[in-house]
Design an enzyme around this catalytic site. Structure first.
Site, PDB file in Angstrom:
ATOM      1  N   LYS A 128       6.774   0.718   8.885  1.00  0.00           N
ATOM      2  CA  LYS A 128       5.687   0.801   7.919  1.00  0.00           C
ATOM      3  C   LYS A 128       4.419   1.245   8.635  1.00  0.00           C
ATOM      4  O   LYS A 128       4.351   1.236   9.850  1.00  0.00           O
ATOM      5  CB  LYS A 128       5.465  -0.572   7.260  1.00  0.00           C
ATOM      6  CG  LYS A 128       6.632  -0.960   6.365  1.00  0.00           C
ATOM      7  CD  LYS A 128       6.358  -2.218   5.548  1.00  0.00           C
ATOM      8  CE  LYS A 128       5.014  -2.242   4.907  1.00  0.00           C
ATOM      9  NZ  LYS A 128       4.735  -1.045   4.064  1.00  0.00           N
ATOM     10  N   GLY A 129       3.431   1.647   7.836  1.00  0.00           N
ATOM     11  CA  GLY A 129       2.144   2.017   8.430  1.00  0.00           C
ATOM     12  C   GLY A 129       1.801   3.480   8.302  1.00  0.00           C
ATOM     13  O   GLY A 129       0.772   3.930   8.812  1.00  0.00           O
ATOM     14  N   ASP A 133       8.262   3.387   5.238  1.00  0.00           N
ATOM     15  CA  ASP A 133       8.476   4.771   5.683  1.00  0.00           C
ATOM     16  C   ASP A 133       9.934   4.988   6.082  1.00  0.00           C
ATOM     17  O   ASP A 133      10.457   6.089   5.935  1.00  0.00           O
ATOM     18  CB  ASP A 133       7.543   5.082   6.854  1.00  0.00           C
ATOM     19  CG  ASP A 133       6.099   4.924   6.440  1.00  0.00           C
ATOM     20  OD1 ASP A 133       5.678   5.637   5.519  1.00  0.00           O
ATOM     21  OD2 ASP A 133       5.396   4.064   7.013  1.00  0.00           O
ATOM     22  N   GLU A 147      -0.481  -5.523   5.906  1.00  0.00           N
ATOM     23  CA  GLU A 147       0.847  -5.599   5.289  1.00  0.00           C
ATOM     24  C   GLU A 147       1.708  -6.626   6.019  1.00  0.00           C
ATOM     25  O   GLU A 147       2.437  -7.397   5.397  1.00  0.00           O
ATOM     26  CB  GLU A 147       1.522  -4.225   5.319  1.00  0.00           C
ATOM     27  CG  GLU A 147       0.853  -3.239   4.365  1.00  0.00           C
ATOM     28  CD  GLU A 147       1.384  -1.821   4.467  1.00  0.00           C
ATOM     29  OE1 GLU A 147       1.202  -1.076   3.518  1.00  0.00           O
ATOM     30  OE2 GLU A 147       1.971  -1.468   5.504  1.00  0.00           O
ATOM     31  N   SER A 200       2.039   5.280  -2.055  1.00  0.00           N
ATOM     32  CA  SER A 200       2.254   5.927  -3.349  1.00  0.00           C
ATOM     33  C   SER A 200       3.311   5.198  -4.180  1.00  0.00           C
ATOM     34  O   SER A 200       3.221   5.168  -5.412  1.00  0.00           O
ATOM     35  CB  SER A 200       2.653   7.390  -3.145  1.00  0.00           C
ATOM     36  OG  SER A 200       3.768   7.490  -2.295  1.00  0.00           O
ATOM     37  N   THR A 201       4.312   4.580  -3.524  1.00  0.00           N
ATOM     38  CA  THR A 201       5.319   3.827  -4.282  1.00  0.00           C
ATOM     39  C   THR A 201       4.671   2.576  -4.883  1.00  0.00           C
ATOM     40  O   THR A 201       4.898   2.238  -6.046  1.00  0.00           O
ATOM     41  CB  THR A 201       6.515   3.448  -3.386  1.00  0.00           C
ATOM     42  OG1 THR A 201       6.862   4.571  -2.579  1.00  0.00           O
ATOM     43  CG2 THR A 201       7.723   3.019  -4.203  1.00  0.00           C
ATOM     44  N   THR A 230       0.852  -1.196   0.000  1.00  0.00           N
ATOM     45  CA  THR A 230       0.000   0.000   0.000  1.00  0.00           C
ATOM     46  C   THR A 230       0.888   1.246   0.000  1.00  0.00           C
ATOM     47  O   THR A 230       1.950   1.249   0.619  1.00  0.00           O
ATOM     48  CB  THR A 230      -0.877   0.012   1.265  1.00  0.00           C
ATOM     49  OG1 THR A 230      -1.652  -1.187   1.293  1.00  0.00           O
ATOM     50  CG2 THR A 230      -1.836   1.199   1.268  1.00  0.00           C
TER      51      THR A 230
HETATM   52  C1  5RP Z   1       1.415   1.967   4.234  1.00  0.00           C
HETATM   53  C2  5RP Z   1       2.891   1.811   4.238  1.00  0.00           C
HETATM   54  C3  5RP Z   1       3.644   2.366   3.093  1.00  0.00           C
HETATM   55  O1  5RP Z   1       4.438   1.387   2.541  1.00  0.00           O
HETATM   56  C4  5RP Z   1       4.506   3.486   3.566  1.00  0.00           C
HETATM   57  O2  5RP Z   1       3.716   4.431   4.256  1.00  0.00           O
HETATM   58  C5  5RP Z   1       5.240   4.180   2.409  1.00  0.00           C
HETATM   59  O3  5RP Z   1       4.330   4.873   1.625  1.00  0.00           O
HETATM   60  P1  5RP Z   1       4.761   5.687   0.349  1.00  0.00           P
HETATM   61  O4  5RP Z   1       5.157   4.708  -0.688  1.00  0.00           O
HETATM   62  O5  5RP Z   1       3.518   6.459  -0.022  1.00  0.00           O
HETATM   63  O6  5RP Z   1       5.886   6.612   0.722  1.00  0.00           O
HETATM   64  O7  5RP Z   1       3.482   1.238   5.112  1.00  0.00           O
HETATM   65  O8  5RP Z   1       0.851   1.476   5.408  1.00  0.00           O
END
Ligand code: 5RP
Length: 219
Positions: free
Chosen positions: A94-95, A84, A103, A30-31, A28
Site C-alpha cells: 500500500k502507499g 496496490d 492507513e 480511487s477504489t 485512501t
Molecule cells: C493509498 C493506498 C491505496 O489503497 C492504493 O494506492 C490503491 O489505490 P487505488 O484504489 O487508487 O488503486 O495505499 O496510500
C-alpha cells in the site's frame, strides 16, 4: 469491464460488511473514493468514521459526513481500504497514494480489515509495484543507501509531502519473497516512518472484482 467499474463493484460488495453501530475506518485512493461515494446510503448503520488521509476526509466532509478521530473513537470495528498489490495470503503493498502511515495505524486499530481491489492488483509475489517507504526528510539519502544494499532501486517521489510532513521513497525491483521479514527489516532502519508492506497486519477479507464478478476471500 473498465478498471473503474471493477473498483465500484468491489466497493459495493464491501457495504455488506458494515454492520449496524459500526465505527468505520476509511482508507485512501480511487477504489475507496467509490466506497466513500456510497457511504451516504449506509450512514444509518455507522456510529462514527475515522479517516486515513486529508484527501478522504475532504471527500467525506464534502458529502456531509462527519469525520471523527482515532483518539476519540477508540478501536475501529471495520476498516475499508484498497491496495496496490495483494497476495492470496492477504499480504499487501500500500502507499501508492502516499497515505501508508495513517492507513497502517487505522488498519492496526481495526478488528476487521476489508481490502477492496480489482483483479489487476492480485500478484503471486509482492514487489512488482514499487514499494513506498515514508521517511523523515533528513534521513532520505541514508534510507535510500540502505535500500540499495537490499538490492532495491529507490526513487524519491519528488514534490510529494505526506500528511505527516514527510517524504516518500518508491523502491523498485524488490523481490519480496518474505513479506513479514522484509516489513520488519525496513521498519528498523532509523528514519523510516512506515514501509508500505502490510504483512504483520494483513487484510482479513479480500474482495476482488474481475470481469467474472466479485469474489471475497477470508472472513
Ligand atoms: C493509498 C493506498 C491505496 O489503497 C492504493 O494506492 C490503491 O489505490 P487505488 O484504489 O487508487 O488503486 O495505499 O496510500
Amino acid at each position: 469491464m473498465e478498471q473503474q467499474e471493477k473498483k465500484l463493484l468491489a466497493a459495493k460488495a464491501s457495504l455488506d460488511y458494515v454492520k449496524s453501530g459500526s465505527v468505520v475506518g476509511v482508507g485512501t485512493g480511487s477504489t475507496v473514493n467509490a466506497f466513500i461515494d456510497l457511504m451516504p446510503s449506509i450512514m444509518n448503520r455507522i456510529e462514527a468514521v475515522v479517516s486515513s488521509s486529508r484527501q478522504s476526509t475532504e471527500r467525506m466532509e464534502g458529502l456531509g459526513i462527519e469525520v471523527s478521530t482515532l483518539n476519540a473513537t477508540g478501536d475501529i470495528d471495520i476498516y475499508i481500504d484498497g491496495a496496490d498489490e495483494a497476495t492470496k495470503h492477504m499480504h499487501l503493498i500500500k502507499g501508492g497514494g502516499g497515505a501508508l502511515t495513517r492507513e497502517k495505524i487505522v488498519a492496526g486499530a481495526s478488528r476487521k480489515f476489508v481490502c477492496i481491489i480489482d483483479d489487476s492488483k492480485q500478484v503471486g509475489m509482492l514487489g512488482g509495484f514499487p514499494l513506498p517507504v515514508e521517511v523523515i526528510p533528513m534521513a532520505q539519502s541514508f534510507v535510500a543507501r540502505k535500500m540499495v544494499k537490499m538490492r532495491g532501486q529507490p526513487i524519491w517521489r519528488e514534490g510529494f509531502v505526506t500528511d505527516n510532513g514527510n517524504h516518500i521513497l518508491d523502491i523498485h525491483n524488490l523481490q519480496i519473497t518474505n513479506p513479514l521479514e522484509m516489513e520488519s527489516r525496513i521498519n528498523q532502519i532509523p528514519g523510516v516512518v512506515t514501509v508500505g508492506i502490510f504483512a504483520h497486519r494483513p487484510a482479513d477479507v479480500l474482495i476482488v472484482a474481475s470481469d467474472k464478478g466479485v469474489r471475497a476471500m477470508g472472513h
